[in-house]
Design a protein around this motif. Structure first.
Motif, PDB file in Angstrom:
ATOM      1  N   LYS A  65       0.830  -1.068   0.061  1.00  0.00           N
ATOM      2  CA  LYS A  65       0.044  -0.093   0.000  1.00  0.00           C
ATOM      3  C   LYS A  65       1.004   1.043  -0.338  1.00  0.00           C
ATOM      4  CE  LYS A  65      -3.353  -1.008   1.862  1.00  0.00           C
ATOM      5  NZ  LYS A  65      -4.161  -0.815   3.779  1.00  0.00           N
ATOM      6  N   GLY A  66       0.670   1.946  -0.535  1.00  0.00           N
ATOM      7  CA  GLY A  66       1.435   3.278  -1.026  1.00  0.00           C
ATOM      8  C   GLY A  66       2.466   3.669  -2.134  1.00  0.00           C
ATOM      9  N   ARG A  67       2.753   2.167  -1.925  1.00  0.00           N
ATOM     10  CA  ARG A  67       3.459   2.143  -3.223  1.00  0.00           C
ATOM     11  C   ARG A  67       2.982   1.411  -4.808  1.00  0.00           C
ATOM     12  NH1 ARG A  67       7.610  -1.464  -2.561  1.00  0.00           N
ATOM     13  NH2 ARG A  67       6.585  -3.101  -1.295  1.00  0.00           N
ATOM     14  N   PHE A  68       2.722   0.106  -4.739  1.00  0.00           N
ATOM     15  CA  PHE A  68       2.518  -0.313  -6.188  1.00  0.00           C
ATOM     16  C   PHE A  68       0.620   0.572  -5.732  1.00  0.00           C
ATOM     17  CE2 PHE A  68       3.578  -4.746  -5.202  1.00  0.00           C
ATOM     18  CZ  PHE A  68       4.994  -3.853  -5.425  1.00  0.00           C
ATOM     19  N   THR A  69       0.339   0.667  -7.418  1.00  0.00           N
ATOM     20  CA  THR A  69      -0.773   1.787  -8.110  1.00  0.00           C
ATOM     21  C   THR A  69      -1.611  -0.097  -9.363  1.00  0.00           C
ATOM     22  OG1 THR A  69      -0.372   3.642  -7.867  1.00  0.00           O
ATOM     23  CG2 THR A  69      -2.221   2.489  -9.142  1.00  0.00           C
ATOM     24  N   ILE A  70      -2.327  -0.515  -8.951  1.00  0.00           N
ATOM     25  CA  ILE A  70      -3.770  -1.557 -10.038  1.00  0.00           C
ATOM     26  C   ILE A  70      -4.503  -0.844 -10.629  1.00  0.00           C
ATOM     27  CG2 ILE A  70      -5.096  -1.863  -8.331  1.00  0.00           C
ATOM     28  CD1 ILE A  70      -5.085  -4.642  -9.055  1.00  0.00           C
ATOM     29  N   SER A  71      -4.385  -0.497 -11.897  1.00  0.00           N
ATOM     30  CA  SER A  71      -5.429  -0.117 -13.156  1.00  0.00           C
ATOM     31  C   SER A  71      -5.215  -0.770 -13.932  1.00  0.00           C
ATOM     32  CB  SER A  71      -4.532   1.673 -13.413  1.00  0.00           C
ATOM     33  OG  SER A  71      -3.739   0.816 -13.882  1.00  0.00           O
ATOM     34  N   ARG A  72      -6.494  -0.194 -15.123  1.00  0.00           N
ATOM     35  CA  ARG A  72      -6.968  -0.924 -16.215  1.00  0.00           C
ATOM     36  C   ARG A  72      -7.522  -0.896 -17.249  1.00  0.00           C
ATOM     37  NH1 ARG A  72     -11.493  -4.776 -13.389  1.00  0.00           N
ATOM     38  NH2 ARG A  72     -11.823  -5.783 -15.729  1.00  0.00           N
ATOM     39  N   ASP A  73      -7.318  -0.917 -18.429  1.00  0.00           N
ATOM     40  CA  ASP A  73      -7.744  -0.595 -19.568  1.00  0.00           C
ATOM     41  C   ASP A  73      -8.679  -1.616 -20.424  1.00  0.00           C
ATOM     42  OD1 ASP A  73      -8.000   0.523 -22.266  1.00  0.00           O
ATOM     43  OD2 ASP A  73      -6.317   1.635 -22.238  1.00  0.00           O
ATOM     44  N   ASN A  74     -10.218  -1.108 -19.661  1.00  0.00           N
ATOM     45  CA  ASN A  74     -10.690  -2.327 -20.956  1.00  0.00           C
ATOM     46  C   ASN A  74     -10.772  -2.313 -22.222  1.00  0.00           C
ATOM     47  OD1 ASN A  74     -11.471  -2.605 -17.722  1.00  0.00           O
ATOM     48  ND2 ASN A  74     -13.084  -1.788 -18.325  1.00  0.00           N
ATOM     49  N   ALA A  75     -10.623  -1.128 -22.873  1.00  0.00           N
ATOM     50  CA  ALA A  75     -11.042  -1.180 -24.250  1.00  0.00           C
ATOM     51  C   ALA A  75      -9.703  -1.702 -24.440  1.00  0.00           C
ATOM     52  CB  ALA A  75     -10.660   0.471 -24.929  1.00  0.00           C
ATOM     53  N   LYS A  76      -8.489  -2.230 -24.016  1.00  0.00           N
ATOM     54  CA  LYS A  76      -7.416  -2.757 -24.478  1.00  0.00           C
ATOM     55  C   LYS A  76      -7.483  -3.920 -23.435  1.00  0.00           C
ATOM     56  CE  LYS A  76      -4.686   1.286 -25.255  1.00  0.00           C
ATOM     57  NZ  LYS A  76      -2.804   1.960 -25.204  1.00  0.00           N
ATOM     58  N   ASP A  77      -8.720  -4.690 -22.861  1.00  0.00           N
ATOM     59  CA  ASP A  77      -8.560  -5.856 -22.029  1.00  0.00           C
ATOM     60  C   ASP A  77      -7.147  -5.955 -21.457  1.00  0.00           C
ATOM     61  OD1 ASP A  77      -9.989  -7.712 -25.201  1.00  0.00           O
ATOM     62  OD2 ASP A  77     -10.913  -6.210 -23.153  1.00  0.00           O
ATOM     63  N   THR A  78      -6.468  -4.890 -20.978  1.00  0.00           N
ATOM     64  CA  THR A  78      -5.220  -5.224 -20.364  1.00  0.00           C
ATOM     65  C   THR A  78      -5.189  -4.265 -18.661  1.00  0.00           C
ATOM     66  OG1 THR A  78      -4.175  -4.973 -22.139  1.00  0.00           O
ATOM     67  CG2 THR A  78      -2.713  -4.373 -20.199  1.00  0.00           C
ATOM     68  N   LEU A  79      -4.653  -5.533 -18.189  1.00  0.00           N
ATOM     69  CA  LEU A  79      -4.734  -4.894 -16.868  1.00  0.00           C
ATOM     70  C   LEU A  79      -3.207  -4.379 -16.478  1.00  0.00           C
ATOM     71  CD1 LEU A  79      -5.565  -5.406 -13.259  1.00  0.00           C
ATOM     72  CD2 LEU A  79      -4.765  -8.026 -13.354  1.00  0.00           C
ATOM     73  N   TYR A  80      -3.135  -3.800 -15.202  1.00  0.00           N
ATOM     74  CA  TYR A  80      -1.910  -2.725 -14.894  1.00  0.00           C
ATOM     75  C   TYR A  80      -1.181  -3.029 -13.327  1.00  0.00           C
ATOM     76  CZ  TYR A  80      -2.019  -0.743 -19.607  1.00  0.00           C
ATOM     77  OH  TYR A  80      -2.225  -0.811 -21.198  1.00  0.00           O
ATOM     78  N   LEU A  81       0.619  -2.989 -13.158  1.00  0.00           N
ATOM     79  CA  LEU A  81       0.393  -3.230 -12.188  1.00  0.00           C
ATOM     80  C   LEU A  81       1.544  -2.181 -11.873  1.00  0.00           C
ATOM     81  CD1 LEU A  81      -0.520  -3.314  -8.960  1.00  0.00           C
ATOM     82  CD2 LEU A  81       1.503  -5.340  -9.375  1.00  0.00           C
ATOM     83  N   GLN A  82       1.884  -0.275 -11.148  1.00  0.00           N
ATOM     84  CA  GLN A  82       2.555   0.155 -11.528  1.00  0.00           C
ATOM     85  C   GLN A  82       3.357   0.054 -10.213  1.00  0.00           C
ATOM     86  OE1 GLN A  82       4.682   2.483 -13.622  1.00  0.00           O
ATOM     87  NE2 GLN A  82       5.675   2.390 -12.134  1.00  0.00           N
ATOM     88  N   MET A  83       4.539  -0.238 -10.231  1.00  0.00           N
ATOM     89  CA  MET A  83       5.160  -0.504  -8.786  1.00  0.00           C
ATOM     90  C   MET A  83       6.464   0.561  -8.649  1.00  0.00           C
ATOM     91  SD  MET A  83       5.162  -4.911  -9.035  1.00  0.00           S
ATOM     92  CE  MET A  83       6.485  -4.898 -10.164  1.00  0.00           C
ATOM     93  N   ASN A  84       6.392   1.101  -7.502  1.00  0.00           N
ATOM     94  CA  ASN A  84       6.790   2.380  -7.149  1.00  0.00           C
ATOM     95  C   ASN A  84       8.173   1.556  -5.414  1.00  0.00           C
ATOM     96  OD1 ASN A  84       6.564   3.363  -9.731  1.00  0.00           O
ATOM     97  ND2 ASN A  84       5.262   4.596  -8.437  1.00  0.00           N
ATOM     98  N   MET A  85       9.568   2.859  -5.465  1.00  0.00           N
ATOM     99  CA  MET A  85       9.795   2.253  -4.233  1.00  0.00           C
ATOM    100  C   MET A  85       9.769   0.603  -4.438  1.00  0.00           C
ATOM    101  SD  MET A  85       8.330   5.495  -2.054  1.00  0.00           S
ATOM    102  CE  MET A  85       6.230   5.119  -2.335  1.00  0.00           C
ATOM    103  N   LEU A  86      10.392   0.508  -4.859  1.00  0.00           N
ATOM    104  CA  LEU A  86      10.518  -1.433  -4.913  1.00  0.00           C
ATOM    105  C   LEU A  86      11.654  -1.886  -3.675  1.00  0.00           C
ATOM    106  CD1 LEU A  86      10.422  -2.163  -8.837  1.00  0.00           C
ATOM    107  CD2 LEU A  86       8.872  -3.617  -6.988  1.00  0.00           C
ATOM    108  N   LYS A  87      10.952  -2.851  -3.234  1.00  0.00           N
ATOM    109  CA  LYS A  87      11.553  -3.451  -1.921  1.00  0.00           C
ATOM    110  C   LYS A  87      12.879  -4.752  -2.297  1.00  0.00           C
ATOM    111  CE  LYS A  87       9.676  -0.938   0.897  1.00  0.00           C
ATOM    112  NZ  LYS A  87       8.522  -0.920   2.725  1.00  0.00           N
TER     113      LYS A  87
END
Length: 114
Positions: A65-87
């Motif tokens: 929490k606070g480091r990762f962001t989930i999102s999706r683009d339903n027009a592209k049938d694609t799921l994303y995970l932006q991962m910052n401050m990786l450990k």
């Protein structure tokens, strides 16, 4: 036939960022809640995050929490995970899956060095 194909993994140093993608096919992506889960070496599956079909509601494990962001683009049938401050403890194989269903995808490896 349901297919989920992840990409975007790699090796980064602690504090770095990666963006994972998961392309879905074989089903109506926009109708399903989706998860990211991960499996670290020698450990079981760990739920990371999920997102409602519309993308309007998301949830995260406390560990990301606070480091990762989930999102999706339903027009592209694609799921994303932006991962910052990786450990280093984020090192794992990351999988996407339809919520409530078993993981069947190959996943993408994320390795974080200290």
């Amino acid at each position: 036939q349901v297919q989920l194909v992840e990409s975007g993994g790699g090796s980064v140093q602690s504090g770095g960022s990666l963006r994972l993608s998961c392309v879905a096919s074989g089903f109506t992506f926009s109708r399903y809640s989706m998860n990211w889960v991960r499996q670290a070496p020698g450990k079981g599956l760990e739920w990371v995050s999920d997102i409602y079909p519309s993308g309007g509601s998301t949830s995260y494990a406390d560990s990301v929490k606070g480091r990762f962001t989930i999102s999706r683009d339903n027009a592209k049938d694609t799921l994303y995970l932006q991962m910052n401050m990786l450990k280093p403890e984020d090192t794992a194989v990351y999988h996407c899956a339809r919520s409530g269903e078993i993981v069947t995808s190959q996943g993408t490896q994320v390795t974080v060095s200290s």
